[in-house]
Design a protein around this motif. Structure first.
Motif, PDB file in Angstrom:
ATOM      1  N   SER A   1       0.830  -1.207   0.000  1.00 53.97           N
ATOM      2  CA  SER A   1       0.000   0.000   0.000  1.00 53.97           C
ATOM      3  C   SER A   1       0.863   1.255   0.000  1.00 53.97           C
ATOM      4  CB  SER A   1      -0.926  -0.013   1.213  1.00 53.97           C
ATOM      5  OG  SER A   1      -1.689   1.161   1.269  1.00 53.97           O
ATOM      6  N   ALA A   2       1.914   1.251   0.808  1.00 60.02           N
ATOM      7  CA  ALA A   2       2.806   2.412   0.863  1.00 60.02           C
ATOM      8  C   ALA A   2       3.493   2.645  -0.471  1.00 60.02           C
ATOM      9  CB  ALA A   2       3.845   2.225   1.968  1.00 60.02           C
TER      10      ALA A   2
ATOM     11  N   ALA B   1       5.352   1.831   7.263  1.00 65.19           N
ATOM     12  CA  ALA B   1       5.338   0.522   6.597  1.00 65.19           C
ATOM     13  C   ALA B   1       6.675  -0.201   6.766  1.00 65.19           C
ATOM     14  CB  ALA B   1       5.004   0.686   5.118  1.00 65.19           C
ATOM     15  N   ASP B   2       7.619   0.402   7.493  1.00 61.57           N
ATOM     16  CA  ASP B   2       8.941  -0.161   7.774  1.00 61.57           C
ATOM     17  C   ASP B   2       9.795  -0.314   6.515  1.00 61.57           C
ATOM     18  OD1 ASP B   2      10.725  -0.898   9.793  1.00 61.57           O
ATOM     19  OD2 ASP B   2      10.344  -3.026   9.494  1.00 61.57           O
ATOM     20  N   LEU B   3       9.521   0.502   5.504  1.00 58.39           N
ATOM     21  CA  LEU B   3      10.311   0.474   4.274  1.00 58.39           C
ATOM     22  C   LEU B   3      11.467   1.463   4.316  1.00 58.39           C
ATOM     23  CD1 LEU B   3       7.368   0.203   1.763  1.00 58.39           C
ATOM     24  CD2 LEU B   3       9.184  -1.491   2.056  1.00 58.39           C
ATOM     25  N   VAL B   4      11.392   2.400   5.257  1.00 61.32           N
ATOM     26  CA  VAL B   4      12.387   3.465   5.369  1.00 61.32           C
ATOM     27  C   VAL B   4      12.702   3.655   6.843  1.00 61.32           C
ATOM     28  CG1 VAL B   4      12.659   5.976   5.114  1.00 61.32           C
ATOM     29  CG2 VAL B   4      11.691   4.657   3.257  1.00 61.32           C
ATOM     30  N   ARG B   5      13.961   3.955   7.134  1.00 55.14           N
ATOM     31  CA  ARG B   5      14.348   4.328   8.492  1.00 55.14           C
ATOM     32  C   ARG B   5      15.061   5.670   8.416  1.00 55.14           C
ATOM     33  NH1 ARG B   5      19.675   3.793   9.789  1.00 55.14           N
ATOM     34  NH2 ARG B   5      20.933   2.592   8.324  1.00 55.14           N
ATOM     35  N   SER B   6      15.160   6.344   9.542  1.00 52.12           N
ATOM     36  CA  SER B   6      15.784   7.665   9.546  1.00 52.12           C
ATOM     37  C   SER B   6      16.756   7.805  10.710  1.00 52.12           C
ATOM     38  CB  SER B   6      14.710   8.753   9.635  1.00 52.12           C
ATOM     39  OG  SER B   6      13.995   8.633  10.845  1.00 52.12           O
ATOM     40  N   GLU B   7      17.695   8.731  10.523  1.00 52.28           N
ATOM     41  CA  GLU B   7      18.643   9.105  11.580  1.00 52.28           C
ATOM     42  C   GLU B   7      18.784  10.614  11.554  1.00 52.28           C
ATOM     43  OE1 GLU B   7      22.464   7.241  11.183  1.00 52.28           O
ATOM     44  OE2 GLU B   7      21.612   5.214  11.162  1.00 52.28           O
TER      45      GLU B   7
ATOM     46  N   ALA C   1       2.314   1.865  -3.371  1.00 51.47           N
ATOM     47  CA  ALA C   1       1.327   2.040  -4.436  1.00 51.47           C
ATOM     48  C   ALA C   1       0.970   3.509  -4.645  1.00 51.47           C
ATOM     49  CB  ALA C   1       0.073   1.224  -4.141  1.00 51.47           C
ATOM     50  N   HIS C   2       1.962   4.361  -4.582  1.00 50.15           N
ATOM     51  CA  HIS C   2       1.801   5.802  -4.805  1.00 50.15           C
ATOM     52  C   HIS C   2       3.040   6.266  -5.562  1.00 50.15           C
ATOM     53  CE1 HIS C   2       1.970  10.081  -3.811  1.00 50.15           C
ATOM     54  NE2 HIS C   2       0.658  10.003  -3.678  1.00 50.15           N
ATOM     55  N   ASP C   3       2.843   7.033  -6.605  1.00 47.05           N
ATOM     56  CA  ASP C   3       3.979   7.371  -7.474  1.00 47.05           C
ATOM     57  C   ASP C   3       5.120   8.060  -6.742  1.00 47.05           C
ATOM     58  OD1 ASP C   3       2.386   9.676  -7.244  1.00 47.05           O
ATOM     59  OD2 ASP C   3       2.937  10.385  -9.242  1.00 47.05           O
ATOM     60  N   MET C   4       4.826   9.018  -5.855  1.00 45.24           N
ATOM     61  CA  MET C   4       5.913   9.714  -5.170  1.00 45.24           C
ATOM     62  C   MET C   4       6.617   8.800  -4.176  1.00 45.24           C
ATOM     63  SD  MET C   4       6.088  13.135  -2.830  1.00 45.24           S
ATOM     64  CE  MET C   4       5.362  14.124  -4.121  1.00 45.24           C
ATOM     65  N   ARG C   5       5.855   8.005  -3.432  1.00 47.46           N
ATOM     66  CA  ARG C   5       6.496   7.116  -2.460  1.00 47.46           C
ATOM     67  C   ARG C   5       7.354   6.065  -3.157  1.00 47.46           C
ATOM     68  NH1 ARG C   5       1.466   8.049   0.213  1.00 47.46           N
ATOM     69  NH2 ARG C   5       0.570   6.085  -0.516  1.00 47.46           N
ATOM     70  N   LEU C   6       6.888   5.576  -4.284  1.00 48.83           N
ATOM     71  CA  LEU C   6       7.698   4.632  -5.053  1.00 48.83           C
ATOM     72  C   LEU C   6       8.979   5.307  -5.535  1.00 48.83           C
ATOM     73  CD1 LEU C   6       7.966   1.798  -6.212  1.00 48.83           C
ATOM     74  CD2 LEU C   6       6.653   2.565  -8.198  1.00 48.83           C
ATOM     75  N   ASP C   7       8.867   6.552  -6.008  1.00 51.76           N
ATOM     76  CA  ASP C   7      10.055   7.300  -6.434  1.00 51.76           C
ATOM     77  C   ASP C   7      11.030   7.511  -5.281  1.00 51.76           C
ATOM     78  OD1 ASP C   7       9.050   7.465  -9.013  1.00 51.76           O
ATOM     79  OD2 ASP C   7       8.378   9.548  -8.809  1.00 51.76           O
ATOM     80  N   VAL C   8      10.500   7.844  -4.102  1.00 55.07           N
ATOM     81  CA  VAL C   8      11.346   8.063  -2.928  1.00 55.07           C
ATOM     82  C   VAL C   8      12.072   6.767  -2.561  1.00 55.07           C
ATOM     83  CG1 VAL C   8      11.341   8.535  -0.433  1.00 55.07           C
ATOM     84  CG2 VAL C   8      10.006   9.983  -1.987  1.00 55.07           C
ATOM     85  N   PHE C   9      11.336   5.672  -2.505  1.00 56.19           N
ATOM     86  CA  PHE C   9      11.957   4.411  -2.130  1.00 56.19           C
ATOM     87  C   PHE C   9      13.042   4.012  -3.128  1.00 56.19           C
ATOM     88  CE2 PHE C   9      12.341  -0.206  -1.927  1.00 56.19           C
ATOM     89  CZ  PHE C   9      12.654  -0.356  -0.586  1.00 56.19           C
TER      90      PHE C   9
END
Length: 110
Positions: free
Chosen positions: A11-12, A59-65, A14-22
């Motif tokens: 689901s996360a 969605a646990d696809l990205v982590r940050s620091e 399934a969005h054009d910008m989020r897919l581009d970011v990932f």
């Protein structure tokens, strides 16, 4: 990976910008990218990017620091491997070991 976790990840993505970011974070590799650099690279406003990064993180696809006043983001390749493993678990005529080389290729040092 559980079915609900897989649904959240799909689901996360399934969005054009989020897919581009990932995909951008996957290309960045283990060094990740600062939020401002992601926004500049994709040509999006910071608040729009922030919302999408929040969804990817949930969605646990990205982590940050945190780095001082900036936040650096990284693709969670372990989650992606889990998602791909879930999707392929019944592949190859019920012999998932045949798909293992594909998953092992994704197991880069990212």
């Amino acid at each position: 990976m559980e079915k609900n976790d897989s649904l959240a990840a799909l689901s996360a993505l399934a969005h054009d910008m989020r897919l581009d970011v990932f995909r951008l974070l996957v290309r960045a590799g283990p060094s990740g990218m600062a939020a401002g650099d992601i926004a500049a690279q994709l040509g999006v406003r910071a608040n729009t990017l922030s919302n999408n990064l929040t969804i990817l993180t949930a969605a646990d696809l990205v982590r940050s620091e945190r780095e001082g006043r900036s936040i650096r983001y990284f693709a969670r390749m372990d989650t992606m491997r889990g998602l791909l493993g879930f999707l392929m678990e019944d592949c190859c005529g019920g012999q998932p070991a045949l798909c293992r080389p594909i998953l092992d290729q994704i197991a880069c040092a990212c």
